[in-house]
Write an enzyme that holds these catalytic residues in place. Sequence first.
Site, PDB file in Angstrom:
ATOM      1  N   THR A   4      10.426  -1.811  -6.392  1.00 57.09           N
ATOM      2  CA  THR A   4       9.579  -0.632  -6.227  1.00 57.09           C
ATOM      3  C   THR A   4      10.320   0.600  -6.739  1.00 57.09           C
ATOM      4  O   THR A   4      11.445   0.871  -6.313  1.00 57.09           O
ATOM      5  CB  THR A   4       9.218  -0.467  -4.737  1.00 57.09           C
TER       6      THR A   4
ATOM      7  N   HIS B  28       2.390 -11.885  -3.819  1.00 58.16           N
ATOM      8  CA  HIS B  28       3.365 -11.353  -2.861  1.00 58.16           C
ATOM      9  C   HIS B  28       2.903 -11.705  -1.449  1.00 58.16           C
ATOM     10  O   HIS B  28       1.969 -11.101  -0.925  1.00 58.16           O
ATOM     11  CB  HIS B  28       3.467  -9.840  -3.028  1.00 58.16           C
TER      12      HIS B  28
ATOM     13  N   ASN C 298       7.809 -10.174   3.038  1.00 57.43           N
ATOM     14  CA  ASN C 298       8.265  -8.834   3.428  1.00 57.43           C
ATOM     15  C   ASN C 298       7.307  -8.034   4.304  1.00 57.43           C
ATOM     16  O   ASN C 298       7.267  -6.801   4.246  1.00 57.43           O
ATOM     17  CB  ASN C 298       8.641  -8.014   2.177  1.00 57.43           C
TER      18      ASN C 298
ATOM     19  N   TYR D 296       4.098  -7.660   4.323  1.00 57.68           N
ATOM     20  CA  TYR D 296       2.854  -7.102   3.790  1.00 57.68           C
ATOM     21  C   TYR D 296       1.685  -8.019   4.194  1.00 57.68           C
ATOM     22  O   TYR D 296       1.868  -8.966   4.951  1.00 57.68           O
ATOM     23  CB  TYR D 296       2.983  -6.877   2.274  1.00 57.68           C
TER      24      TYR D 296
ATOM     25  N   ASN E 259       9.969  -5.033   7.573  1.00 59.17           N
ATOM     26  CA  ASN E 259       8.689  -4.401   7.942  1.00 59.17           C
ATOM     27  C   ASN E 259       8.156  -4.927   9.277  1.00 59.17           C
ATOM     28  O   ASN E 259       6.946  -5.018   9.490  1.00 59.17           O
ATOM     29  CB  ASN E 259       7.641  -4.576   6.829  1.00 59.17           C
TER      30      ASN E 259
HETATM   31  C1  PHB Z   1       9.218  -1.183  -0.871  1.00 61.13           C
HETATM   32  O1  PHB Z   1       8.476  -0.481  -1.535  1.00 61.13           O
HETATM   33  O2  PHB Z   1      10.084  -0.716  -0.151  1.00 61.13           O
HETATM   34  C2  PHB Z   1       9.086  -2.644  -0.963  1.00 61.13           C
HETATM   35  C3  PHB Z   1       8.037  -3.174  -1.680  1.00 61.13           C
HETATM   36  C4  PHB Z   1       7.892  -4.535  -1.760  1.00 61.13           C
HETATM   37  C5  PHB Z   1       8.793  -5.357  -1.113  1.00 61.13           C
HETATM   38  C6  PHB Z   1       9.839  -4.833  -0.406  1.00 61.13           C
HETATM   39  C7  PHB Z   1       9.983  -3.471  -0.323  1.00 61.13           C
HETATM   40  O3  PHB Z   1       8.644  -6.682  -1.171  1.00 61.13           O
END
Ligand code: PHB
Length: 358
Positions: free
Chosen positions: A26, A176, A179, A181, A236
Amino acid sequence: MSDKLFSPARAGDLELANRIVMAPLTRNRADDDTGEVGDLQAEYYAQRAGAGLIITEATQISAEGKGYVGTPGIHTPEQVAAWKKVTDAVHAKGGRIVVQLWHVGRISHVSLQPGGQAPVGPSAIGAETPTFTRNGFETTSVPRALETDEMPRIVADYVHAAECAREAGFDGIELHAANGYLLDQFLKDGPNRRADAYGGPVENRARLLFEVLDGLAGVWAPGRIGIRLSPDSGFNTAEDSDPRATFGYVVERLNAYGLAYLHLIEGQTGGDRNGVFEALRDLWTGTYMANNGYDSDLAAARVDSGRVDLVAFGRPYIANPDLVERLRRNAPLNEGDGDTYYGGGAEGYTDYPALDAA
Ligand code: PHB
């Protein structure tokens, strides 16, 4: 150390020049209003085309899927046209690039959502973690729980983004599901407290993931679809009470799809490599991409041992556009400047020198 890390590899239908992958990073330099990338991103990714495979920064599949300032999207015609410049630039340098399809779920803030609404998630439980908004770091907003009858719309948003990715000239897509999401929120029993067909036992918590995957497989050959998981990670604030059971079930079902690869974050994202990933690797029958704090020695050793087929490097790719060449020559690596990781322009993005220029 053998040269296997630098030897060609196949990942499903993708022919890769070497086994070094640029991990999704990112960088928050897309237009915040339109979610479009531009010439700057085309230059950045083309500089890194020596990777066997580039996985783009996480890219939202819908306006609702956005959770940070300045992240790109892949759901409007303008975004598609912008990404086409990137894929053309990478292909002109002989590289391969897939786009990482992302819905942040509850890792968002009302100020980043259409109409200032609450973000969506499996359950109305806040992540209690910061996200980066136009006002700096702010705690993520408490989401509203998705209704059962909204699931087809979520799947359709992924399918639409997959169609956009094909139009934009990508070589494939990475789903994805890591993490903390949206898809990981559904998989893990911490954030997912639903009582419908999408919550409870693992068969239910994995339902959305497999519905999405089935949808994607109607757009792309499975051999051009990769998937990213983070079974051991509480990143997260998404925790599961039994990662071995949850992700064992997921990996065994994934085997049937003939995907390009499984991209596993081994252990805690950006932290210790421990946990159940070795057991999951044993279950997986396809191409295995390892990620998390790898250096060249560990990468070469794991590839030589046959445990790992591809290695994704994250942070080293920020400051070393020619990372493959540097590792091949055992040359020193540039240090990244943490102040320019997120947001800004060319500084700390496209101005890191390659070896021959250094
Ligand atoms: C972030 O933007 O911090 C981020 C995005 C995607 C990920 C991990 C961190 O898998």
